[in-house]
Design a protein around this motif. Sequence first.
Motif, PDB file in Angstrom:
ATOM      1  N   THR A 186       0.835  -1.205   0.000  1.00 56.55           N
ATOM      2  CA  THR A 186       0.000   0.000   0.000  1.00 56.55           C
ATOM      3  C   THR A 186       0.868   1.252   0.000  1.00 56.55           C
ATOM      4  OG1 THR A 186      -0.114  -0.070   2.422  1.00 56.55           O
ATOM      5  CG2 THR A 186      -1.922  -1.108   1.204  1.00 56.55           C
ATOM      6  N   THR A 187       2.172   1.090  -0.243  1.00 64.00           N
ATOM      7  CA  THR A 187       3.084   2.232  -0.165  1.00 64.00           C
ATOM      8  C   THR A 187       3.967   2.374  -1.395  1.00 64.00           C
ATOM      9  OG1 THR A 187       4.690   0.878   1.046  1.00 64.00           O
ATOM     10  CG2 THR A 187       3.160   2.212   2.356  1.00 64.00           C
ATOM     11  N   GLU A 188       3.467   1.944  -2.545  1.00 61.33           N
ATOM     12  CA  GLU A 188       4.250   2.137  -3.759  1.00 61.33           C
ATOM     13  C   GLU A 188       4.316   3.622  -4.117  1.00 61.33           C
ATOM     14  OE1 GLU A 188       5.910  -0.653  -5.635  1.00 61.33           O
ATOM     15  OE2 GLU A 188       5.600  -0.955  -3.485  1.00 61.33           O
ATOM     16  N   LYS A 189       5.464   4.092  -4.494  1.00 58.44           N
ATOM     17  CA  LYS A 189       5.686   5.506  -4.767  1.00 58.44           C
ATOM     18  C   LYS A 189       4.764   6.013  -5.876  1.00 58.44           C
ATOM     19  CE  LYS A 189       9.405   8.818  -5.643  1.00 58.44           C
ATOM     20  NZ  LYS A 189      10.858   8.983  -5.916  1.00 58.44           N
ATOM     21  N   ASN A 190       4.109   7.122  -5.591  1.00 54.84           N
ATOM     22  CA  ASN A 190       3.208   7.788  -6.551  1.00 54.84           C
ATOM     23  C   ASN A 190       1.993   6.939  -6.933  1.00 54.84           C
ATOM     24  OD1 ASN A 190       4.960  10.041  -6.700  1.00 54.84           O
ATOM     25  ND2 ASN A 190       6.201   8.998  -8.240  1.00 54.84           N
ATOM     26  N   LYS A 191       1.654   5.950  -6.112  1.00 56.67           N
ATOM     27  CA  LYS A 191       0.498   5.100  -6.377  1.00 56.67           C
ATOM     28  C   LYS A 191      -0.501   5.218  -5.222  1.00 56.67           C
ATOM     29  CE  LYS A 191       2.023   3.198 -10.215  1.00 56.67           C
ATOM     30  NZ  LYS A 191       1.358   3.425 -11.520  1.00 56.67           N
ATOM     31  N   VAL A 192      -1.782   5.271  -5.565  1.00 59.48           N
ATOM     32  CA  VAL A 192      -2.849   5.331  -4.569  1.00 59.48           C
ATOM     33  C   VAL A 192      -3.509   3.959  -4.479  1.00 59.48           C
ATOM     34  CG1 VAL A 192      -5.048   6.392  -3.946  1.00 59.48           C
ATOM     35  CG2 VAL A 192      -3.266   7.766  -5.029  1.00 59.48           C
TER      36      VAL A 192
END
Length: 316
Positions: free
Chosen positions: A56-62
């Motif tokens: 749930t913490t991929e960069k630039n991803k919601v």
Amino acid sequence: MHHFKYLFISFFLFLVTKNHYAIAQTNQVTNDNSCKKFPVFVGKMGYDIAASAFSTTEKNKVGLMLLELARDKKNRAISTNQERQKVYQDATWKQFGYLSAITFDNKGNIYVLPTPFISLLQNKPWQMNRIMKVDTETGKMSVWMDLQADSTQTINNPYGLLSLTFDCTDLSIWTSSVYGSSRHSEIGTIYHIDATTKKIVDTLKNTDALSLAISTDEHNARRLYYGSARDGKIFSYLIDHNGALIRTSFRLETSLENIGIRGDDKPRKIRFVNGVMVVTGKSFNYNLEATSDKIESTYRFVWGQATNRWILQSIE
């Protein structure tokens, strides 16, 4: 005071090959996650299940992401730098904004919580007490349960549900909310929910828990351990055969107060690995704080049979 870009949304990356399953022994604090399964739809999509993870913490991803980590071409070992070979996101996985805590049940369904990140643009305040579910067969996400809070959200606290865990003993879900609490008012709730019927088995009110863990204690009795969102203390209650907390069994387990490099860490995550209580600690102040820092420490405690208390083993 330390501030964090990701606040307490630390790296929620769940990799099948890194699950820790403790074996119950006399006078050893253990937990049992053996019933939890990986979602069926991941295998149907052709992903390498042993190298697959959810984040749930991929960069630039919601929202939620499914990752397949790369393997070394020679020995087929999973990449140590967590290089992504495949990245997938279903359209339903981003419709609820930023997410945080993840847990799996005995069928491979995924449960996940909404958590605001940097601002409230992607997460609506009145939706912070929802639990989302990703169906193990279809891979589609929907609202599983909306826990209506008794209080109203304060301007200084944008958070609702914070912690989530699946209990293999009775196939239930434990979750905690700080909805409506503030630095000066503790009105959060811990919920115990039957995952099959959605019946609320028990609630512990006026308690702000940042982390939850179910485990047997030094007497092989089942306990709920929780880390306070208000200070560095970790508390516990015995759980009776009906799934209710025994109020008279409340006890202080240990504390992160005045230890570590910062001295003000809160217990963001608690897990038990072969009798060791592993606590991830970081700052939490009920407000959104956005800087480039993301600082956390790992504290390891072992149970001292002679002293009948937790002993700090290491800090990393």
